[in-house]
Write an enzyme that holds these catalytic residues in place. Structure first.
Site, PDB file in Angstrom:
ATOM      1  N   GLY A   1      42.948 -12.056 -48.727  1.00  0.00           N
ATOM      2  CA  GLY A   1      41.772 -12.488 -48.373  1.00  0.00           C
ATOM      3  C   GLY A   1      40.576 -11.609 -48.716  1.00  0.00           C
ATOM      4  O   GLY A   1      40.788 -10.601 -49.061  1.00  0.00           O
ATOM      5  N   GLU A   2      39.381 -12.044 -48.367  1.00  0.00           N
ATOM      6  CA  GLU A   2      38.303 -11.302 -48.590  1.00  0.00           C
ATOM      7  C   GLU A   2      38.226 -10.023 -47.851  1.00  0.00           C
ATOM      8  O   GLU A   2      37.784  -8.791 -48.633  1.00  0.00           O
ATOM      9  CB  GLU A   2      36.685 -11.898 -48.128  1.00  0.00           C
ATOM     10  CG  GLU A   2      36.799 -13.458 -48.520  1.00  0.00           C
ATOM     11  CD  GLU A   2      36.621 -13.364 -49.993  1.00  0.00           C
ATOM     12  OE1 GLU A   2      36.096 -12.086 -50.650  1.00  0.00           O
ATOM     13  OE2 GLU A   2      36.684 -14.438 -50.642  1.00  0.00           O
ATOM     14  N   THR A   3      38.532  -9.657 -46.352  1.00  0.00           N
ATOM     15  CA  THR A   3      38.716  -8.439 -46.056  1.00  0.00           C
ATOM     16  C   THR A   3      39.603  -7.487 -46.446  1.00  0.00           C
ATOM     17  O   THR A   3      39.537  -6.438 -46.586  1.00  0.00           O
ATOM     18  CB  THR A   3      38.747  -8.700 -44.357  1.00  0.00           C
ATOM     19  OG1 THR A   3      37.598  -9.234 -43.908  1.00  0.00           O
ATOM     20  CG2 THR A   3      38.678  -7.275 -43.710  1.00  0.00           C
TER      21      THR A   3
ATOM     22  N   ARG B   1      52.949 -13.561 -49.802  1.00  0.00           N
ATOM     23  CA  ARG B   1      53.922 -14.812 -49.883  1.00  0.00           C
ATOM     24  C   ARG B   1      53.821 -14.762 -51.492  1.00  0.00           C
ATOM     25  O   ARG B   1      54.814 -15.714 -52.044  1.00  0.00           O
ATOM     26  CB  ARG B   1      53.417 -15.941 -49.547  1.00  0.00           C
ATOM     27  CG  ARG B   1      52.093 -16.391 -49.789  1.00  0.00           C
ATOM     28  CD  ARG B   1      51.698 -17.900 -49.058  1.00  0.00           C
ATOM     29  NE  ARG B   1      50.287 -18.210 -49.290  1.00  0.00           N
ATOM     30  CZ  ARG B   1      49.986 -19.041 -50.259  1.00  0.00           C
ATOM     31  NH1 ARG B   1      50.842 -19.752 -50.869  1.00  0.00           N
ATOM     32  NH2 ARG B   1      48.681 -19.362 -50.278  1.00  0.00           N
ATOM     33  N   ARG B   2      52.969 -14.258 -52.295  1.00  0.00           N
ATOM     34  CA  ARG B   2      53.079 -14.072 -53.545  1.00  0.00           C
ATOM     35  C   ARG B   2      52.329 -12.590 -54.121  1.00  0.00           C
ATOM     36  O   ARG B   2      51.782 -12.004 -53.539  1.00  0.00           O
ATOM     37  CB  ARG B   2      52.273 -15.393 -54.329  1.00  0.00           C
ATOM     38  CG  ARG B   2      50.743 -15.262 -54.082  1.00  0.00           C
ATOM     39  CD  ARG B   2      50.108 -16.692 -54.567  1.00  0.00           C
ATOM     40  NE  ARG B   2      48.649 -16.628 -54.555  1.00  0.00           N
ATOM     41  CZ  ARG B   2      48.302 -17.271 -53.568  1.00  0.00           C
ATOM     42  NH1 ARG B   2      49.137 -17.844 -52.653  1.00  0.00           N
ATOM     43  NH2 ARG B   2      47.007 -17.359 -53.392  1.00  0.00           N
TER      44      ARG B   2
ATOM     45  N   LEU C   1      45.529 -10.780 -42.135  1.00  0.00           N
ATOM     46  CA  LEU C   1      46.072 -12.370 -42.334  1.00  0.00           C
ATOM     47  C   LEU C   1      45.519 -13.414 -41.650  1.00  0.00           C
ATOM     48  O   LEU C   1      45.207 -13.246 -40.361  1.00  0.00           O
ATOM     49  CB  LEU C   1      47.680 -12.300 -41.932  1.00  0.00           C
ATOM     50  CG  LEU C   1      48.406 -13.549 -42.310  1.00  0.00           C
ATOM     51  CD1 LEU C   1      48.514 -13.625 -43.734  1.00  0.00           C
ATOM     52  CD2 LEU C   1      49.882 -13.499 -41.942  1.00  0.00           C
TER      53      LEU C   1
ATOM     54  N   TYR D   1      40.290 -21.893 -32.186  1.00  0.00           N
ATOM     55  CA  TYR D   1      40.106 -20.696 -32.889  1.00  0.00           C
ATOM     56  C   TYR D   1      40.144 -19.483 -32.189  1.00  0.00           C
ATOM     57  O   TYR D   1      40.982 -18.341 -32.498  1.00  0.00           O
ATOM     58  CB  TYR D   1      38.974 -20.733 -34.157  1.00  0.00           C
ATOM     59  CG  TYR D   1      38.932 -19.629 -34.908  1.00  0.00           C
ATOM     60  CD1 TYR D   1      39.524 -19.281 -36.106  1.00  0.00           C
ATOM     61  CD2 TYR D   1      38.187 -18.578 -34.455  1.00  0.00           C
ATOM     62  CE1 TYR D   1      39.377 -18.329 -36.960  1.00  0.00           C
ATOM     63  CE2 TYR D   1      37.768 -17.466 -35.409  1.00  0.00           C
ATOM     64  CZ  TYR D   1      38.487 -17.154 -36.478  1.00  0.00           C
ATOM     65  OH  TYR D   1      38.543 -16.011 -37.380  1.00  0.00           O
TER      66      TYR D   1
ATOM     67  N   LYS E   1      43.118 -16.551 -31.459  1.00  0.00           N
ATOM     68  CA  LYS E   1      42.699 -15.210 -31.862  1.00  0.00           C
ATOM     69  C   LYS E   1      43.327 -14.235 -30.430  1.00  0.00           C
ATOM     70  O   LYS E   1      43.730 -13.359 -30.528  1.00  0.00           O
ATOM     71  CB  LYS E   1      41.334 -15.098 -32.260  1.00  0.00           C
ATOM     72  CG  LYS E   1      41.084 -15.460 -33.416  1.00  0.00           C
ATOM     73  CD  LYS E   1      41.977 -14.793 -34.549  1.00  0.00           C
ATOM     74  CE  LYS E   1      41.704 -15.308 -36.032  1.00  0.00           C
ATOM     75  NZ  LYS E   1      42.405 -14.589 -37.139  1.00  0.00           N
TER      76      LYS E   1
ATOM     77  N   LEU F   1      31.753 -12.887 -41.129  1.00  0.00           N
ATOM     78  CA  LEU F   1      31.914 -12.239 -42.204  1.00  0.00           C
ATOM     79  C   LEU F   1      30.741 -12.370 -43.270  1.00  0.00           C
ATOM     80  O   LEU F   1      31.048 -13.501 -43.788  1.00  0.00           O
ATOM     81  CB  LEU F   1      33.279 -12.322 -42.496  1.00  0.00           C
ATOM     82  CG  LEU F   1      34.389 -11.838 -41.634  1.00  0.00           C
ATOM     83  CD1 LEU F   1      35.812 -12.165 -42.058  1.00  0.00           C
ATOM     84  CD2 LEU F   1      34.271 -10.158 -41.196  1.00  0.00           C
TER      85      LEU F   1
ATOM     86  N   ARG G   1      32.486 -22.610 -50.754  1.00  0.00           N
ATOM     87  CA  ARG G   1      32.350 -23.241 -49.710  1.00  0.00           C
ATOM     88  C   ARG G   1      30.891 -23.392 -49.269  1.00  0.00           C
ATOM     89  O   ARG G   1      30.219 -22.371 -48.711  1.00  0.00           O
ATOM     90  CB  ARG G   1      32.753 -22.150 -48.374  1.00  0.00           C
ATOM     91  CG  ARG G   1      34.591 -22.163 -48.347  1.00  0.00           C
ATOM     92  CD  ARG G   1      35.090 -21.228 -47.384  1.00  0.00           C
ATOM     93  NE  ARG G   1      36.520 -21.003 -47.404  1.00  0.00           N
ATOM     94  CZ  ARG G   1      37.024 -20.322 -46.345  1.00  0.00           C
ATOM     95  NH1 ARG G   1      36.513 -19.589 -45.597  1.00  0.00           N
ATOM     96  NH2 ARG G   1      38.469 -20.067 -46.541  1.00  0.00           N
TER      97      ARG G   1
END
Length: 233
Positions: free
Chosen positions: A19-21, A43-44, A83, A134, A138, A161, A169
């Site tokens: 991910g970005e962060t 996962r990969r 994640l 959401y 969290k 962020l 997007r």
């Protein structure tokens, strides 16, 4: 652990490095050489440059059978977790499974594997009683991670962020352009660059903690991010 990291010793793992962060965090960790061993759990496998690939261990896991991959979480002093997914991408049930269940189970395996300090990226407004899915999820995962019983747990609650996403997007891009302008007037109120979040996550390890559990809101993330100068400055 702060002393060990300053000496470039110890080991850490990163969840959510795609991910970005997470990508910003991985760059920060490798550039500063804070740990003798850095493991990316995902996962990969990530496609990394030659230098990065040589400096990082990659553990590929099946999050649906995470208990079968306990070895991936063994022997780390610090765990960083970025994640997460979105409801739009994974659906409501998928979002809950990734952002709450996967994270909580990974935290339990990390603690059993010897992890002392868990650093979690959450969200501004996180609240287990929120009527918004959401924010409720969290809040729930924050509570679950705290309950694991790490020697130290740092939770970051960033606002929107700011980043250059690899995936397109359009609506989010427009919102970010607006927030970048707003940030000129209110720099710590509504947004934060992912690079600042990454530096704050690193700084939380380098500095002594204030209690067993620390919750850093957006303004504190900005402040802590400044405690670790940007590379090249």
């Amino acid at each position: 652990m702060a002393a060990a990291a300053e000496r470039g010793g110890g080991a850490c793992f990163v969840l959510g490095a795609s991910g970005e962060t997470g990508r910003a965090l991985l760059r920060e960790l490798l550039a500063r050489r804070l740990f003798a061993r850095v493991t990316v759990v995902g996962r990969r496998r990530l496609s990394l440059g030659e230098a990065e690939g040589a400096a990082v261990e990659q553990a590929v896991v099946d999050f649906e059978r995470l208990s079968e991959h306990a070895a991936a979480f063994q022997g780390h002093d610090v765990g960083f977790c970025c994640l997460g997914t979105t409801r739009a991408k994974a659906g409501a049930a998928g979002f809950v499974r990734v952002d709450r269940d996967y994270v909580a189970q990974a935290a339990e395996l990390a603690r059993a594997g010897g992890c002392k300090h868990f650093v979690l990226q959450s969200s501004q407004g996180a609240n287990q009683h929120s009527r918004f899915l959401y924010l409720r999820v969290k809040g729930e995962v924050e509570n679950l991670v705290q309950a694991v019983g790490f020697d130290r747990c740092t939770i970051l609650r960033p606002a929107v962020l700011l980043c250059k996403r690899q995936e397109s997007r359009p609506a989010e891009w427009m919102a970010q352009q607006f927030l970048r302008v707003v940030a000129q007037v209110f720099p710590t109120a509504y947004s934060v660059p992912v690079e600042t979040v990454a530096r704050a996550m690193v700084a939380s390890v380098l500095q002594p903690g204030e209690g067993k559990v620390e919750v850093l809101e957006n303004a504190a993330i900005h402040e802590l991010g400044k405690a670790v100068p940007q590379q090249g400055t």
